[in-house]
Design an enzyme around this catalytic site. Structure first.
Site, PDB file in Angstrom:
ATOM      1  N   GLY A  12      54.399 -11.135  98.324  1.00 50.34           N
ATOM      2  CA  GLY A  12      53.469 -12.124  98.880  1.00 50.34           C
ATOM      3  C   GLY A  12      53.305 -13.314  97.946  1.00 50.34           C
ATOM      4  O   GLY A  12      53.956 -13.390  96.898  1.00 50.34           O
ATOM      5  N   ASN A  34      55.786  -4.827 102.900  1.00 52.98           N
ATOM      6  CA  ASN A  34      56.360  -4.607 104.238  1.00 52.98           C
ATOM      7  C   ASN A  34      56.919  -5.900 104.837  1.00 52.98           C
ATOM      8  O   ASN A  34      57.421  -5.891 105.964  1.00 52.98           O
ATOM      9  CB  ASN A  34      55.309  -4.002 105.191  1.00 52.98           C
ATOM     10  CG  ASN A  34      54.098  -4.907 105.355  1.00 52.98           C
ATOM     11  OD1 ASN A  34      54.093  -6.038 104.904  1.00 52.98           O
ATOM     12  ND2 ASN A  34      53.070  -4.387 106.007  1.00 52.98           N
ATOM     13  N   TYR A 147      39.033  -8.790 107.843  1.00 50.94           N
ATOM     14  CA  TYR A 147      39.426  -9.055 106.454  1.00 50.94           C
ATOM     15  C   TYR A 147      38.245  -8.819 105.511  1.00 50.94           C
ATOM     16  O   TYR A 147      38.345  -8.077 104.539  1.00 50.94           O
ATOM     17  CB  TYR A 147      39.914 -10.490 106.333  1.00 50.94           C
ATOM     18  CG  TYR A 147      40.462 -10.847 104.978  1.00 50.94           C
ATOM     19  CD1 TYR A 147      41.618 -10.239 104.484  1.00 50.94           C
ATOM     20  CD2 TYR A 147      39.855 -11.816 104.183  1.00 50.94           C
ATOM     21  CE1 TYR A 147      42.141 -10.584 103.237  1.00 50.94           C
ATOM     22  CE2 TYR A 147      40.376 -12.167 102.943  1.00 50.94           C
ATOM     23  CZ  TYR A 147      41.518 -11.549 102.474  1.00 50.94           C
ATOM     24  OH  TYR A 147      42.031 -11.894 101.251  1.00 50.94           O
TER      25      TYR A 147
END
Ligand code: UDP
Length: 313
Positions: A12, A34, A147
């Site tokens: 990321g 992923n 989130y």
């Protein structure tokens, strides 16, 4: 002896910058991702035999991890509002199941555990600037709750592991951050504004643009993360740039920075968009001797250089 770190979300934006920094610190690094919001190209350039990448979902079992692990850093999660609103269940599971799995691995390996938490735990804050002691103002059923509540749950899981099992843990509350290896299309303010201004398209300010944020450049953030990891601080620590700006100012800065002919257009403000956000970084200053060094002008230049160098890839 060479230390070994496992980092979820290692491909990321923050994770891939952190992998590079941990390698510079002399560590072996195992990155797990992923690739839902992470990208292989973020780590492809890492040419180091001490670096390993495994494409896996952080919610799956970590039983396959063999050998010593000294640090477990749980950085997996969609983090841009359009991304987590698109993947709400995955986001909740990554904050809950995946946090437990990563904590269990750290327990088994006797590793230091670090959670990437967020300024979103403060929600739409009623205290300004936000100190770590502030409990927050979060709508548990709003569109951002997947989130915010996932990260609040994750913090609770970390503190439970710390208190009940004596695990050595760290919680970093990350405020808005930008820089190389963000996805140009991630939908966040800085990326949208720079890409729109570069293309001469309208720059999209949501609402009247009077809402504020405090934007930190990635190298400053990574420096703070490493200092926290190597410290003995088990309380949450805010890391962010206390330079608070309105979103309208950011839009104008992006246009001026690029000498762009773009105009500002106003679109509806998303539901539950926090009105203001600014970290109180007293704890980071006192405990880590840390404060940000990179100005927005400099950070914008470095970010834009990166976007231009990777366009068309
Ligand atoms: N924003 C905006 N235009 C955009 C993208 C975002 O005005 O094209 C606003 C958004 O509504 C918020 C702020 O910019 O008030 C920061 O948004 P971002 O998605 O970067 O991060 P957040 O702090 O909301 O997680």
């Amino acid at each position: 002896m060479v230390k070994r770190a496992l980092i979820t979300g290692g491909a990321g934006f923050i994770g891939s910058n952190l992998c590079r920094r941990l390698l510079e610190e002399g560590m072996e690094v195992l990155a797990v991702d992923n690739l839902i919001t992470g990208a292989r190209k973020n780590i492809e350039g890492i040419d180091d035999p001490r670096f390993e990448f495994v494409e896996r979902d952080a919610r799956d079992s970590l039983d396959w991890v063999t050998g010593r692990v000294d640090y477990v850093l749980h950085f997996a999660s969609p983090a841009s509002p359009p991304d987590y609103i698109k993947h709400p269940i995955l986001t909740l599971q990554t904050g809950s199941f995946a946090t437990h799995r990563a904590l269990e691995l750290a327990y088994e390996k006797k590793a230091v555990f670090m959670l990437a938490s967020t300024s979103e735990v403060y929600g739409d804050p009623e205290e300004h600037p936000q100190r770590e002691e502030y409990w927050g103002n979060v709508n548990s059923v709003g569109p951002r709750s997947c989130y915010d509540e996932a990260k609040r749950y994750a913090e609770a899981a970390v503190m439970a592991a710390h208190r009940a099992l004596g695990q050595d843990t760290r919680i970093v509350r990350i405020f808005n951050t930008y820089g190389p290896r963000m996805r140009p299309e991630d939908g966040r303010a800085v990326t949208n504004f720079l890409m729109q201004a570069k293309a001469g398209r309208d720059v999209t300010v949501y609402g009247d643009g009077s809402q504020t944020r405090s934007f930190c450049y990635i190298s400053d953030l990574v420096e703070g993360i490493v200092r926290l990891l190597f410290s003995a601080e088990t309380r949450p620590v805010n890391l962010g740039n206390p330079n608070e700006v309105s979103i309208l100012q950011v839009a104008r800065l992006a246009i001026d920075h690029l000498g762009s002919a773009s105009r500002i257009t106003h679109l509806p403000l998303p539901e539950d968009d926090p009105r203001k956000r600014k970290p109180d970084i007293t704890r980071a200053k006192e405990v880590l001797g840390w404060e940000p060094q990179v100005s927005m002008e400099e950070g914008f230049r470095l970010t834009m250089d990166y976007f231009l160098s990777t366009m068309g890839e």
